[in-house]
Design an enzyme around this catalytic site. Structure first.
Site, PDB file in Angstrom:
ATOM      1  NE  ARG A  54      56.289 -21.626 -64.245  1.00 19.22           N
ATOM      2  CZ  ARG A  54      55.029 -21.792 -63.834  1.00 19.22           C
ATOM      3  NH1 ARG A  54      54.322 -22.860 -64.134  1.00 19.22           N
ATOM      4  NH2 ARG A  54      54.462 -20.864 -63.075  1.00 19.22           N
ATOM      5  N   GLY A  55      57.216 -22.944 -60.561  1.00 18.39           N
ATOM      6  CA  GLY A  55      56.163 -22.508 -59.662  1.00 18.39           C
ATOM      7  C   GLY A  55      56.619 -22.802 -58.244  1.00 18.39           C
ATOM      8  CB  ALA A  56      56.727 -20.662 -55.223  1.00 19.79           C
ATOM      9  NE  ARG A  95      63.769 -20.512 -61.424  1.00 17.50           N
ATOM     10  CZ  ARG A  95      62.566 -20.055 -61.761  1.00 17.50           C
ATOM     11  NH1 ARG A  95      61.522 -20.858 -61.741  1.00 17.50           N
ATOM     12  NH2 ARG A  95      62.411 -18.785 -62.111  1.00 17.50           N
ATOM     13  CD  GLN A 208      56.818 -18.253 -67.061  1.00 18.43           C
ATOM     14  OE1 GLN A 208      56.589 -17.177 -67.610  1.00 18.43           O
ATOM     15  NE2 GLN A 208      57.934 -18.474 -66.412  1.00 18.43           N
ATOM     16  CG  ASP A 249      58.063 -16.887 -57.508  1.00 23.60           C
ATOM     17  OD1 ASP A 249      57.277 -16.151 -58.128  1.00 23.60           O
ATOM     18  OD2 ASP A 249      58.373 -18.035 -57.887  1.00 23.60           O
ATOM     19  CE  LYS A 260      57.857 -15.540 -63.795  1.00 23.74           C
ATOM     20  NZ  LYS A 260      59.225 -16.081 -63.744  1.00 23.74           N
TER      21      LYS A 260
END
Lengths: 370, 370
Positions: A54-56, A95, A208, A249, A260
């Site tokens: 996860r994470g852009a 996503r 997170q 993002d 987020k």
């Protein structure tokens, strides 16, 4: 960066077997450090959707590797173009909000357009994916250098006391291959001996901040304190926050930031208390095609069980507890839009610019397509 | 109000044995409905501190009952005045922020001042405590009636669609003997057939929204949806909230409101999106002695374990899971201050007034002591 003294990246291609992508399984942290092997487009898709990765910037890299793996899955019976287009569409659908994913997937896709020999395709996809990977790594370091200047400047007025930085979610090295975006200036300040202290929003529903940002910072010996998402406003009202730095993002061409859920609330509080609010991002997360964030960005809606049930560690294992009545309904929006008017500046790999169309265009003139 | 069709109050004095205070143990809800018996000043103190009983009006009532119980504990060897003063100090120290507690405790204490016969003391303390209890009950109903008008007015422009109300924490009947403060207008609108829908902030760290507000609303068949504390801003930006109503633990003479941490962030978002933000409160929670909320109100700091560990239900029992690394530091502020400039109005038992000194003084002129 380091975990228990050993250097890691959050995603990498196995050097001895280039058909294996390895990731730190972020769904298991901080309870257990597990390396997961991804060997197919399906593996990549599932890992992005289930947020093992996860994470852009990282899901951009994962998508790029996914396209590379897809070239290994072309059979003699498949139509190469269809095969690759389908793989791209499939990966992008894992996503919807982060723009890095579609950007990276399409970049690898375009790099192989026109090639027909499988071997050429694979070689080209590999090098395109590695180019993205290396560039994102370098971007994070550049973001760190530019952001460091802001922290240094604030530090001058702190009489040796730590610069208090508030961050939301995890825009750390786990989200970004290495260094991170929002955390990169923090790590560099810490390495340079500038006293810093980080307020870490726990970042419900998936926590997170509580799970990953604290873990990262502690492993790098950066002083930090965990707070609920409700707390930042109170801290800002009471002079306990010097600067807010978050990731992004997706950033629109006009400087609105999709990040987020809850980022917008912190930006409002920063504005209300005259505290600088910066967003750190590589240009790969700028969507030059999107104008107004509020009207054009798709906000991902995730499973309500992420809200009704909280995952943690108890009795030596990872488990979930239900925090509300059995039949309670919940909705789970993953992101919100922070309007550009609330953002002091964007910390990018090319420098710091205002969150507005003019300054973004000027800094990234080579990327503007319309 | 009702739980599974049966009427309850959140606290009451046992009719057959007037030396027993009964409470719904709010620390066990919604997982298990347990009635707890409190038989001593110590029992009352512990229940308030451990939040088996919580919510400004209810802890006021609990404190009043505690003073009544203290009159039963006077021994022939004790100095009556010292005994009662000590009990009052002790009870007030159980939680620092809500003003109802000290207000109610002192009210019972003053009612018995000058009396010496134990029997007289006990009778007088009993009637003073019951007076507070009955008045708080009535206040909640009056708050409901006044707030109902606001909801009715909004409903006129909704074409039969529900009025979307966002609330933070639990200012419901569990916090207020019956009806609640923030929820009272909602229950009345629902009873009257006005379509309403409530967005319930889960309200970390103790999740009173997820655990209690959903439970209350569902038991009264009020449609509601659970959200994380991060979500309200996004909903407000997207026209999904018509009004915000919260409770208050302490309201200053100038209209600043100390309420559950995170309230301030929602007030900022309401202001930013032109959404009315109301605070519902009985005048017992107005601190006429306090001027500016930010500088004068003590903000309770609670155990960090409420942040690092989340309590819920799993495998048939109540249990906690740790959501962060083992050695993570956390701070846990219980409340924040919402400045009066962000508040559209205060819904009180005497009517709705602006959150400013002039209007508060006018509405409660009989209570002003300075």
């Amino acid at each position: 960066m380091k975990i228990k003294g050993k250097s890691y990246r959050s995603i990498w291609l196995d050097e001895s077997d280039r058909e294996v992508v390895k990731i730190i399984d972020q769904d298991k942290l901080p309870f257990s450090l597990e390396i997961k092997e991804l060997r197919s487009v399906d593996d990549i898709y599932n890992s992005i959707r289930d947020m093992n990765v996860r994470g852009a910037p990282v899901i951009g890299a994962a998508g790029a590797f996914g396209m590379y793996l897809s070239t290994l899955e072309i059979s003699e019976y498949s139509n190469t173009i269809d095969h690759l287009n389908n793989a791209a569409r499939y990966l992008i659908s894992s996503r919807p909000t982060a723009v890095n994913l579609s950007w990276a997937v399409n970049k690898v896709l375009h790099s192989v357009t026109g090639l027909s020999l499988h071997e050429d395709l694979t070689k080209k996809a590999y090098s395109a994916a590695m180019e993205i990977y290396d560039a994102e790594l370098k971007n994070c370091m550049e973001i760190g250098k530019h952001g460091l200047k802001i922290i240094e400047e604030i530090s001058k007025n702190k009489n040796g006391n730590p610069v208090n930085i508030l961050t939301h979610c995890n825009a750390g090295w786990l989200a970004c291959i290495d260094y991170g975006t929002a955390t990169s200036p923090i790590y560099m300040a810490n390495e340079k001996g500038i006293p810093v202290h980080v307020w870490v929003d726990e970042t419900r529903p998936r926590n997170q901040g509580a799970r990953l940002t604290t873990y990262e910072l502690e492993n790098e010996s950066v002083p930090c304190t965990l707070i609920t998402d409700n707390t930042g406003g109170h801290l800002m009202q009471n002079g306990m926050v010097d600067i807010v730095i978050t990731g992004s993002d997706r950033t629109t061409s006009t400087g609105d930031v999709a990040n987020k859920i809850g980022t917008y609330l912190k930006a409002l509080a920063a504005k209300d208390n005259g505290i600088p609010f910066y967003v750190a991002l590589p240009s790969s997360s700028i969507d030059f095609e999107t104008g107004s964030g509020k009207s054009e960005i798709v906000i991902e809606e995730r499973d309500p069980s992420e809200i009704t049930d909280v995952t943690g560690f108890a009795g030596g294992k990872i488990m979930s507890v239900r925090i509300c009545p059995d039949d309670t309904k919940a909705v789970n929006f993953g992101f919100d839009i922070t309007p550009s008017r609330l953002i002091t500046g964007l910390i990018t790999e090319k420098g710091i610019c205002g969150a507005n169309q003019e300054e973004i265009r000027k800094m990234f003139s080579e990327k503007i397509t319309r």
